[in-house]
Design a protein around this motif. Structure first.
Motif, PDB file in Angstrom:
ATOM      1  N   PRO A  14      -2.998  61.569  32.140  1.00 54.13           N
ATOM      2  CA  PRO A  14      -4.040  61.360  31.913  1.00 54.13           C
ATOM      3  C   PRO A  14      -4.991  60.494  31.974  1.00 54.13           C
ATOM      4  CG  PRO A  14      -2.820  61.431  29.974  1.00 54.13           C
ATOM      5  CD  PRO A  14      -1.723  61.047  30.606  1.00 54.13           C
ATOM      6  N   VAL A  15      -5.160  59.327  32.036  1.00 64.30           N
ATOM      7  CA  VAL A  15      -6.037  58.078  32.998  1.00 64.30           C
ATOM      8  C   VAL A  15      -5.898  58.361  34.563  1.00 64.30           C
ATOM      9  CG1 VAL A  15      -6.288  55.759  33.164  1.00 64.30           C
ATOM     10  CG2 VAL A  15      -4.777  56.749  31.232  1.00 64.30           C
ATOM     11  N   VAL A  16      -4.956  58.665  35.451  1.00 66.67           N
ATOM     12  CA  VAL A  16      -5.187  58.930  36.509  1.00 66.67           C
ATOM     13  C   VAL A  16      -6.107  60.067  36.749  1.00 66.67           C
ATOM     14  CG1 VAL A  16      -4.168  59.678  38.605  1.00 66.67           C
ATOM     15  CG2 VAL A  16      -3.017  58.003  37.496  1.00 66.67           C
ATOM     16  N   ALA A  17      -5.416  61.044  35.755  1.00 61.53           N
ATOM     17  CA  ALA A  17      -6.893  62.588  35.994  1.00 61.53           C
ATOM     18  C   ALA A  17      -7.713  62.590  35.668  1.00 61.53           C
ATOM     19  CB  ALA A  17      -5.786  63.714  34.992  1.00 61.53           C
ATOM     20  N   VAL A  18      -8.089  61.791  34.717  1.00 63.43           N
ATOM     21  CA  VAL A  18      -9.730  61.061  34.359  1.00 63.43           C
ATOM     22  C   VAL A  18     -10.214  60.680  34.778  1.00 63.43           C
ATOM     23  CG1 VAL A  18     -11.339  59.906  32.069  1.00 63.43           C
ATOM     24  CG2 VAL A  18      -9.267  62.037  31.653  1.00 63.43           C
ATOM     25  N   GLY A  19      -9.739  59.448  35.557  1.00 61.53           N
ATOM     26  CA  GLY A  19     -10.344  58.958  36.424  1.00 61.53           C
ATOM     27  C   GLY A  19     -10.895  59.699  38.031  1.00 61.53           C
ATOM     28  N   LEU A  20      -9.892  60.807  38.511  1.00 57.79           N
ATOM     29  CA  LEU A  20     -10.231  61.598  39.497  1.00 57.79           C
ATOM     30  C   LEU A  20     -11.100  62.552  39.457  1.00 57.79           C
ATOM     31  CD1 LEU A  20      -6.404  62.172  40.575  1.00 57.79           C
ATOM     32  CD2 LEU A  20      -8.465  60.708  41.884  1.00 57.79           C
ATOM     33  N   VAL A  21     -11.768  63.464  38.219  1.00 53.47           N
ATOM     34  CA  VAL A  21     -12.553  63.459  37.828  1.00 53.47           C
ATOM     35  C   VAL A  21     -13.576  62.970  38.033  1.00 53.47           C
ATOM     36  CG1 VAL A  21     -13.487  65.200  35.990  1.00 53.47           C
ATOM     37  CG2 VAL A  21     -11.278  65.356  36.250  1.00 53.47           C
ATOM     38  N   LEU A  22     -13.813  61.970  37.108  1.00 50.72           N
ATOM     39  CA  LEU A  22     -14.953  60.663  37.601  1.00 50.72           C
ATOM     40  C   LEU A  22     -15.338  60.394  38.747  1.00 50.72           C
ATOM     41  CD1 LEU A  22     -14.916  58.163  34.649  1.00 50.72           C
ATOM     42  CD2 LEU A  22     -15.931  59.919  34.693  1.00 50.72           C
ATOM     43  N   GLN A  23     -14.534  59.636  39.337  1.00 49.62           N
ATOM     44  CA  GLN A  23     -14.717  60.053  41.460  1.00 49.62           C
ATOM     45  C   GLN A  23     -15.418  61.531  41.112  1.00 49.62           C
ATOM     46  OE1 GLN A  23     -11.995  58.053  43.231  1.00 49.62           O
ATOM     47  NE2 GLN A  23     -10.962  58.017  41.405  1.00 49.62           N
ATOM     48  N   ALA A  24     -14.922  62.446  41.306  1.00 48.28           N
ATOM     49  CA  ALA A  24     -15.690  63.839  42.224  1.00 48.28           C
ATOM     50  C   ALA A  24     -16.888  64.510  41.399  1.00 48.28           C
ATOM     51  CB  ALA A  24     -14.439  65.341  41.418  1.00 48.28           C
ATOM     52  N   VAL A  25     -17.336  63.303  40.283  1.00 48.05           N
ATOM     53  CA  VAL A  25     -18.482  64.228  39.352  1.00 48.05           C
ATOM     54  C   VAL A  25     -19.698  63.170  40.064  1.00 48.05           C
ATOM     55  CG1 VAL A  25     -19.684  63.300  37.287  1.00 48.05           C
ATOM     56  CG2 VAL A  25     -17.173  64.276  37.773  1.00 48.05           C
ATOM     57  N   GLY A  26     -19.216  61.564  40.413  1.00 49.19           N
ATOM     58  CA  GLY A  26     -19.412  60.699  40.731  1.00 49.19           C
ATOM     59  C   GLY A  26     -19.879  61.305  42.388  1.00 49.19           C
ATOM     60  N   MET A  27     -19.354  61.787  43.020  1.00 47.74           N
ATOM     61  CA  MET A  27     -19.806  62.025  44.070  1.00 47.74           C
ATOM     62  C   MET A  27     -20.265  63.264  44.433  1.00 47.74           C
ATOM     63  SD  MET A  27     -17.842  60.627  47.554  1.00 47.74           S
ATOM     64  CE  MET A  27     -16.419  59.891  47.196  1.00 47.74           C
ATOM     65  N   GLY A  28     -20.105  63.952  43.588  1.00 49.91           N
ATOM     66  CA  GLY A  28     -21.250  65.105  43.154  1.00 49.91           C
ATOM     67  C   GLY A  28     -22.753  64.619  43.097  1.00 49.91           C
ATOM     68  N   TYR A  29     -22.016  63.679  41.999  1.00 51.47           N
ATOM     69  CA  TYR A  29     -23.493  63.109  41.887  1.00 51.47           C
ATOM     70  C   TYR A  29     -24.409  62.696  43.053  1.00 51.47           C
ATOM     71  CZ  TYR A  29     -27.062  60.684  38.818  1.00 51.47           C
ATOM     72  OH  TYR A  29     -28.203  60.256  38.135  1.00 51.47           O
ATOM     73  N   TRP A  30     -23.985  61.689  43.744  1.00 44.17           N
ATOM     74  CA  TRP A  30     -24.192  60.787  45.343  1.00 44.17           C
ATOM     75  C   TRP A  30     -24.946  62.486  46.349  1.00 44.17           C
ATOM     76  CZ3 TRP A  30     -25.013  57.255  47.855  1.00 44.17           C
ATOM     77  CH2 TRP A  30     -24.563  55.454  47.489  1.00 44.17           C
ATOM     78  N   ALA A  31     -24.023  63.594  46.231  1.00 43.25           N
ATOM     79  CA  ALA A  31     -24.867  64.727  47.356  1.00 43.25           C
ATOM     80  C   ALA A  31     -25.601  65.132  46.374  1.00 43.25           C
ATOM     81  CB  ALA A  31     -23.530  65.669  46.976  1.00 43.25           C
ATOM     82  N   LEU A  32     -26.648  65.184  45.215  1.00 42.54           N
ATOM     83  CA  LEU A  32     -27.315  65.732  44.339  1.00 42.54           C
ATOM     84  C   LEU A  32     -28.516  64.897  44.729  1.00 42.54           C
ATOM     85  CD1 LEU A  32     -26.306  67.523  41.323  1.00 42.54           C
ATOM     86  CD2 LEU A  32     -27.058  68.545  43.749  1.00 42.54           C
ATOM     87  N   ALA A  33     -28.641  62.910  44.896  1.00 41.48           N
ATOM     88  CA  ALA A  33     -29.626  61.895  44.691  1.00 41.48           C
ATOM     89  C   ALA A  33     -29.589  61.912  46.347  1.00 41.48           C
ATOM     90  CB  ALA A  33     -28.460  60.691  44.137  1.00 41.48           C
ATOM     91  N   VAL A  34     -28.628  61.440  46.914  1.00 43.34           N
ATOM     92  CA  VAL A  34     -29.518  61.512  48.287  1.00 43.34           C
ATOM     93  C   VAL A  34     -30.145  62.322  49.267  1.00 43.34           C
ATOM     94  CG1 VAL A  34     -26.936  60.423  49.081  1.00 43.34           C
ATOM     95  CG2 VAL A  34     -27.608  62.501  49.802  1.00 43.34           C
TER      96      VAL A  34
END
Length: 483
Positions: free
Chosen positions: A334-354
């Protein structure tokens, strides 16, 4: 008195082993990402375009990944200390050659040789450390080794930026030379020689894996320039895929395979390694582009770009230990899975913010999400890998996971750069962002798929200790490799 003297000598030997192996692990891990903040300066000095910049990263990660388990086998056969010293010499000489490179082709060749040296060094560091440290102290020793490698990954962009700005980009390679020259005599004087029980070398497997991965990465790098339907690109993709299929077939029938395919019969082992490949694909590919974004679009110096990456690269040093403690309570999956979700969300946030006019505060939340996610991924992954195999197979399993991560990094740089160059370029800030946004969404998608893989495997959701339904088969003896 004599017993006290012996204990003191053993403690001294342990300390030296920790220092030598941790330092070696640090410099080989550092060279994964230290080059990223220097890429614009290298392009200005040596010329070349996106393809050449990709190869300055991928030439290292690809040879590092493909030859890592072969390097462990060389140590088993010819002596681990001897090969550690040889690998350090190769890495050091190649670092000097990279610093002196008069052009991009020479730099790329030197980086490939660097990767070969690192592939010998890295799997032997834990083997030598394990042999030198008493069993009751190995947890602490391995923790120091892991912290040194993690620090190298986190600080790579910052160190590269500082050296590039205040000295020159050549010093991102020169810095390895005095360290390597110091490690060689220390290893000869302070480490004991040992051999593995399996002296075989899987040369056919090494050739097939190397050829297959090179064909695929080459096609990804050259696809936009040559055309994705050109004979050269189709040949690289199809030929590379066929060679990898042949590699799997060979490993299934080889007497002493470098990567036993039976390990992948366990769904947890297959899932966590696939997730590792996809995570490094997103990480390396995005860092490759974003460090250039800070300089080419934001106008920051190499040092300033490295500092502005710290919310992403340094947070795992804090989040990692906390995630490790959490995984002990609820399980690593569960920790690894949530970590990957956070990274995916963060990367999407990057794509929206740049955007072409960079506002740094706008991208800090994206970096924080990615950094926390990285820490949550790194901390439990090694335990998850080890929980799927028998104790005798831990060396093979950890080496396979580390090699797969490096393969993911090489493919990540090539694939995200391919998306970037298909939609944008270096002509202007607007063109750079036009290519960066879809590339970041591609990376976010890879991380999302990785999270789904971990979520969908029941045994990973509940893993806290050894898994009962381990793969069957004879267990060959092989030196432990890097976790």
């Amino acid at each position: 008195m004599r017993q006290q003297t012996q204990q003191t000598a053993r403690r001294g030997s342990t300390v030296w082993a920790v220092v030598i192996t941790s330092t070696a692990g640090f410099i080989t891990a550092l060279d994964n990402l230290i080059v990223t903040t220097a890429l614009p300066s290298i392009r200005d000095d040596l010329g070349g375009g996106l393809e050449e910049l990709e190869w300055t990263v991928s030439a290292y990660t690809l040879t590092f990944a493909v030859l890592m388990m072969f390097g462990a086998s060389l140590g088993d056969r010819f002596g681990r200390r001897r090969l550690f010293v040889l690998g350090t010499g190769i890495f050091t000489a190649a670092s000097a050659a990279a610093a002196l490179a008069p052009g991009m082709n020479e730099l790329i060749a030197a980086r490939a040789v660097q990767g070969f040296g690192a592939a010998i060094i890295t799997p032997l560091t834990l083997t030598l450390l394990s042999a030198a440290v008493p069993a009751e102290r190995r947890g602490v020793a391995f923790g120091i080794w892991g912290a040194a490698s993690g620090l190298a990954v986190a600080m790579g962009p910052l160190i590269g930026g500082a050296l590039t700005e205040y000295v020159s980009w050549h010093w991102i390679f020169w810095v390895n030379v005095p360290i390597g020259l110091a490690l060689i005599p220390l290893a000869l004087l302070r480490l004991n020689e040992s051999h593995g029980t399996n002296p075989s070398l899987d040369l056919p497997g090494t050739v097939l894996a190397s050829g297959g991965l090179f064909g695929i990465v080459y096609a990804l790098v050259r696809g936009n320039a040559e055309g994705w339907t050109s004979p050269l690109i189709l040949g690289g993709l199809i030929g590379g895929a066929l060679l990898l299929v042949a590699f799997v077939a060979w490993e299934q029938r080889a007497k002493h395979p470098m990567l036993p395919m039976r390990l992948f019969r366990h769904p947890s082992f297959s899932a966590i390694n696939a997730a590792s490949l996809l995570m490094y694909l997103g990480l390396f590919g995005s860092v490759f582009l974003l460090t250039q974004y800070f300089q080419d679009v934001g106008g920051y110096s190499p040092m300033e770009a490295g500092v502005r990456m710290l919310p992403w690269t340094a947070i795992p040093m804090i989040a990692g230990p906390l995630a490790g403690a959490l995984s002990d309570r609820i399980g690593g999956g569960p920790v690894v899975a949530v970590g990957l979700v956070l990274q995916a969300v963060g990367m999407g946030y990057w794509a929206l913010a740049v955007e072409p006019q960079l506002s740094y505060p706008d991208v800090v939340p994206a970096q924080i999400l990615c950094g926390i996610g990285m820490g949550m991924f790194f901390a439990p992954t090694a335990s998850l890998v080890m929980s799927t195999v028998r104790p005798q197979e831990e060396g093979i399993a950890s080496g396979a996971n580390n090699a797969i991560r490096e393969v993911g990094g090489a493919i990540g740089v090539a694939s995200l750069a391919a998306v970037f160059s298909a939609q944008g370029g270096y002509e202007s800030a607007t063109r750079f962002v036009d290519g960066l946004v879809p590339a970041l969404w591609f990376g976010a998608g890879a991380l999302g798929v990785a999270a789904a893989l971990v979520f969908l495997v029941p045994s990973l959701r509940k893993t806290r200790g050894p898994v009962a339904d381990l793969p069957s088969g004879d267990v060959p003896a092989r030196a432990p490799a890097a976790i």
